[in-house]
Design a protein around this motif. Structure first.
Motif, PDB file in Angstrom:
ATOM      1  N   ALA A   1       0.821  -1.216   0.000  1.00 19.96           N
ATOM      2  CA  ALA A   1       0.000   0.000   0.000  1.00 19.96           C
ATOM      3  C   ALA A   1       0.853   1.263   0.000  1.00 19.96           C
ATOM      4  CB  ALA A   1      -0.938  -0.002   1.203  1.00 19.96           C
ATOM      5  N   LEU A   2       1.920   1.278   0.796  1.00 18.01           N
ATOM      6  CA  LEU A   2       2.737   2.478   0.913  1.00 18.01           C
ATOM      7  C   LEU A   2       3.696   2.663  -0.256  1.00 18.01           C
ATOM      8  CD1 LEU A   2       3.576   2.492   4.733  1.00 18.01           C
ATOM      9  CD2 LEU A   2       1.858   3.830   3.520  1.00 18.01           C
ATOM     10  N   ASN A   3       3.998   1.589  -0.963  1.00 17.97           N
ATOM     11  CA  ASN A   3       4.952   1.672  -2.074  1.00 17.97           C
ATOM     12  C   ASN A   3       4.301   1.749  -3.448  1.00 17.97           C
ATOM     13  OD1 ASN A   3       7.147   1.613  -0.358  1.00 17.97           O
ATOM     14  ND2 ASN A   3       7.432  -0.600  -0.519  1.00 17.97           N
ATOM     15  N   LYS A   4       2.985   1.591  -3.513  1.00 19.70           N
ATOM     16  CA  LYS A   4       2.343   1.500  -4.830  1.00 19.70           C
ATOM     17  C   LYS A   4       2.243   2.834  -5.553  1.00 19.70           C
ATOM     18  CE  LYS A   4      -2.582   2.009  -3.775  1.00 19.70           C
ATOM     19  NZ  LYS A   4      -3.910   1.475  -4.078  1.00 19.70           N
ATOM     20  N   HIS A   5       2.302   3.915  -4.790  1.00 20.49           N
ATOM     21  CA  HIS A   5       2.180   5.231  -5.409  1.00 20.49           C
ATOM     22  C   HIS A   5       3.556   5.852  -5.637  1.00 20.49           C
ATOM     23  CE1 HIS A   5      -2.139   5.339  -4.976  1.00 20.49           C
ATOM     24  NE2 HIS A   5      -2.059   5.161  -3.674  1.00 20.49           N
ATOM     25  N   LYS A   6       3.835   6.227  -6.868  1.00 24.98           N
ATOM     26  CA  LYS A   6       5.069   6.966  -7.138  1.00 24.98           C
ATOM     27  C   LYS A   6       4.960   8.372  -6.554  1.00 24.98           C
ATOM     28  CE  LYS A   6       6.307   4.475 -11.358  1.00 24.98           C
ATOM     29  NZ  LYS A   6       6.593   4.565 -12.818  1.00 24.98           N
ATOM     30  N   ASN A   7       3.738   8.865  -6.523  1.00 20.25           N
ATOM     31  CA  ASN A   7       3.479  10.170  -5.915  1.00 20.25           C
ATOM     32  C   ASN A   7       3.367   9.983  -4.395  1.00 20.25           C
ATOM     33  OD1 ASN A   7       2.510  12.582  -4.950  1.00 20.25           O
ATOM     34  ND2 ASN A   7       0.973  12.852  -6.546  1.00 20.25           N
ATOM     35  N   LYS A   8       4.399  10.401  -3.667  1.00 18.72           N
ATOM     36  CA  LYS A   8       4.442  10.184  -2.225  1.00 18.72           C
ATOM     37  C   LYS A   8       3.313  10.896  -1.492  1.00 18.72           C
ATOM     38  CE  LYS A   8       8.093   7.640  -2.346  1.00 18.72           C
ATOM     39  NZ  LYS A   8       7.978   6.175  -2.075  1.00 18.72           N
ATOM     40  N   LEU A   9       2.773  11.977  -2.090  1.00 20.28           N
ATOM     41  CA  LEU A   9       1.682  12.697  -1.447  1.00 20.28           C
ATOM     42  C   LEU A   9       0.449  11.816  -1.307  1.00 20.28           C
ATOM     43  CD1 LEU A   9       1.956  16.230  -3.089  1.00 20.28           C
ATOM     44  CD2 LEU A   9       2.575  15.577  -0.767  1.00 20.28           C
ATOM     45  N   LYS A  10       0.240  10.910  -2.268  1.00 23.83           N
ATOM     46  CA  LYS A  10      -0.901  10.002  -2.189  1.00 23.83           C
ATOM     47  C   LYS A  10      -0.718   9.001  -1.044  1.00 23.83           C
ATOM     48  CE  LYS A  10      -2.784  10.247  -6.848  1.00 23.83           C
ATOM     49  NZ  LYS A  10      -3.265   9.482  -8.027  1.00 23.83           N
ATOM     50  N   SER A  11       0.519   8.592  -0.822  1.00 21.07           N
ATOM     51  CA  SER A  11       0.785   7.689   0.293  1.00 21.07           C
ATOM     52  C   SER A  11       0.493   8.383   1.612  1.00 21.07           C
ATOM     53  CB  SER A  11       2.250   7.221   0.258  1.00 21.07           C
ATOM     54  OG  SER A  11       2.488   6.409  -0.865  1.00 21.07           O
ATOM     55  N   VAL A  12       0.878   9.658   1.703  1.00 23.92           N
ATOM     56  CA  VAL A  12       0.596  10.436   2.909  1.00 23.92           C
ATOM     57  C   VAL A  12      -0.906  10.603   3.094  1.00 23.92           C
ATOM     58  CG1 VAL A  12       0.847  12.690   4.004  1.00 23.92           C
ATOM     59  CG2 VAL A  12       2.796  11.665   2.828  1.00 23.92           C
ATOM     60  N   SER A  13      -1.613  10.856   1.993  1.00 22.87           N
ATOM     61  CA  SER A  13      -3.069  11.002   2.038  1.00 22.87           C
ATOM     62  C   SER A  13      -3.733   9.732   2.561  1.00 22.87           C
ATOM     63  CB  SER A  13      -3.600  11.344   0.646  1.00 22.87           C
ATOM     64  OG  SER A  13      -5.008  11.366   0.641  1.00 22.87           O
ATOM     65  N   MET A  14      -3.161   8.579   2.219  1.00 21.36           N
ATOM     66  CA  MET A  14      -3.703   7.306   2.659  1.00 21.36           C
ATOM     67  C   MET A  14      -3.687   7.180   4.187  1.00 21.36           C
ATOM     68  SD  MET A  14      -2.298   3.542   1.546  1.00 21.36           S
ATOM     69  CE  MET A  14      -1.965   4.160  -0.103  1.00 21.36           C
ATOM     70  N   LEU A  15      -2.801   7.939   4.820  1.00 24.49           N
ATOM     71  CA  LEU A  15      -2.645   7.864   6.272  1.00 24.49           C
ATOM     72  C   LEU A  15      -3.390   8.985   7.003  1.00 24.49           C
ATOM     73  CD1 LEU A  15       1.204   7.116   6.398  1.00 24.49           C
ATOM     74  CD2 LEU A  15      -0.678   5.463   6.420  1.00 24.49           C
ATOM     75  N   SER A  16      -4.235   9.728   6.292  1.00 25.61           N
ATOM     76  CA  SER A  16      -4.878  10.909   6.880  1.00 25.61           C
ATOM     77  C   SER A  16      -5.780  10.571   8.072  1.00 25.61           C
ATOM     78  CB  SER A  16      -5.669  11.674   5.819  1.00 25.61           C
ATOM     79  OG  SER A  16      -6.669  10.857   5.244  1.00 25.61           O
ATOM     80  N   LYS A  17      -6.549   9.496   7.982  1.00 21.46           N
ATOM     81  CA  LYS A  17      -7.425   9.111   9.098  1.00 21.46           C
ATOM     82  C   LYS A  17      -6.602   8.605  10.277  1.00 21.46           C
ATOM     83  CE  LYS A  17     -11.476   7.421   8.791  1.00 21.46           C
ATOM     84  NZ  LYS A  17     -12.673   6.565   8.591  1.00 21.46           N
ATOM     85  N   LEU A  18      -5.512   7.891   9.969  1.00 23.95           N
ATOM     86  CA  LEU A  18      -4.608   7.433  11.017  1.00 23.95           C
ATOM     87  C   LEU A  18      -3.999   8.634  11.742  1.00 23.95           C
ATOM     88  CD1 LEU A  18      -2.811   5.385  12.521  1.00 23.95           C
ATOM     89  CD2 LEU A  18      -1.251   5.448  10.558  1.00 23.95           C
ATOM     90  N   LYS A  19      -3.594   9.651  10.978  1.00 19.38           N
ATOM     91  CA  LYS A  19      -3.006  10.853  11.574  1.00 19.38           C
ATOM     92  C   LYS A  19      -3.999  11.516  12.521  1.00 19.38           C
ATOM     93  CE  LYS A  19      -0.966  15.339  10.528  1.00 19.38           C
ATOM     94  NZ  LYS A  19      -0.561  16.322   9.488  1.00 19.38           N
ATOM     95  N   GLU A  20      -5.242  11.624  12.104  1.00 15.75           N
ATOM     96  CA  GLU A  20      -6.266  12.247  12.947  1.00 15.75           C
ATOM     97  C   GLU A  20      -6.462  11.466  14.245  1.00 15.75           C
ATOM     98  OE1 GLU A  20     -11.038  13.380  12.721  1.00 15.75           O
ATOM     99  OE2 GLU A  20      -9.966  12.797  10.900  1.00 15.75           O
ATOM    100  N   SER A  21      -6.569  10.147  14.135  1.00 16.23           N
ATOM    101  CA  SER A  21      -6.773   9.309  15.321  1.00 16.23           C
ATOM    102  C   SER A  21      -5.563   9.346  16.243  1.00 16.23           C
ATOM    103  CB  SER A  21      -7.048   7.857  14.895  1.00 16.23           C
ATOM    104  OG  SER A  21      -8.253   7.770  14.169  1.00 16.23           O
ATOM    105  N   PHE A  22      -4.363   9.311  15.653  1.00 15.21           N
ATOM    106  CA  PHE A  22      -3.148   9.340  16.458  1.00 15.21           C
ATOM    107  C   PHE A  22      -3.011  10.686  17.171  1.00 15.21           C
ATOM    108  CE2 PHE A  22       1.530   9.907  16.927  1.00 15.21           C
ATOM    109  CZ  PHE A  22       1.755   8.843  17.791  1.00 15.21           C
ATOM    110  N   GLY A  23      -3.419  11.754  16.493  1.00 14.19           N
ATOM    111  CA  GLY A  23      -3.388  13.079  17.111  1.00 14.19           C
ATOM    112  C   GLY A  23      -4.274  13.139  18.347  1.00 14.19           C
TER     113      GLY A  23
END
Length: 219
Positions: free
Chosen positions: A106-128
């Motif tokens: 999942a984290l390596n499939k996007h050449k665009n690293k911003l999409k990988s970061v976007s994939m973690l947006s809900k995790l970031k909110e919960s971790f915050g």
């Protein structure tokens, strides 16, 4: 064959993870994905509106399962904040390790690293929210705006630390990822040592005293 009806969000997650690991790509459409797993397409939309939403949910689910496991341990509630955060890290990365093939994909499939970061947006909110719930002791700045900035900085710093640890884990080739465990211990302990407010608060109090006395002496 009759369509499966009692499909849960967890079932869809399992179907999706199995599919991408077996095919090394995501399904071409939600319709085909639903048909392959023998359930109505509408059931997918009951829980998710796209594969992107599903991917965000999966990483957040790792977080939720981690919290659930921690709270099931009665001793966890008695831990100090440093030990709670260490326990979170160890448990969270055990969860990721159990699903490493998917996480790496999942984290390596996007050449665009911003999409990988976007994939973690809900995790970031919960971790915050989790970092905020620890109520880590900070410097008493006596100003609401500064307090908010300070708290936000701690949450952002905590997130950066988690991302750095995730990168370390992805690159870790040691047996049982033992180097990641060492990295977690050292980084979390260092963070709390830097956040130790007692020495810094004493310096601030001394500065305030000197400033006040200097003003009084000049009057």
């Amino acid at each position: 064959m009759a369509k499966k009806k009692n499909i849960t969000a967890d079932d869809i997650v399992s179907f999706y993870m199995d599919y991408v690991l077996e095919n090394e790509k995501e399904p071409s459409s939600i319709y085909k994905f639903s048909k392959t797993n023998n359930f109505e397409e509408s059931i997918f939309y009951k829980y998710f509106n796209s594969f992107e939403t599903l991917e965000k949910h999966i990483f957040n689910a790792f977080f939720n399962h981690t919290i659930k496991a921690l709270e099931a341990d009665e001793a966890y509630a008695t831990y100090d904040n440093r030990t709670k955060l260490l326990s979170f890290y160890y448990t969270f990365f055990e969860m990721l390790t159990a699903n490493r093939s998917y996480v790496v994909y999942a984290l390596n499939k996007h050449k665009n690293k911003l999409k990988s970061v976007s994939m973690l947006s809900k995790l970031k909110e919960s971790f915050g929210h989790y970092i905020s719930s620890l109520e880590i002791k900070t410097i008493d700045l006596k100003q609401e705006k500064l307090e908010k900035i300070q708290n936000k900085t701690i949450m952002e710093s905590g997130w950066i630390q988690l991302i750095i640890t995730l990168k370390f884990w992805l690159d870790d080739t040691s047996s049982s990822f033992e180097k990641t465990d060492i990295f977690i211990e050292k980084s979390v302990n260092t963070t709390f040592d830097l956040l130790d407010t007692k020495p810094l608060q004493s310096i601030i109090d001394l500065g305030k005293f000197i400033y006040k006395e200097k003003i009084n002496m000049n009057i």
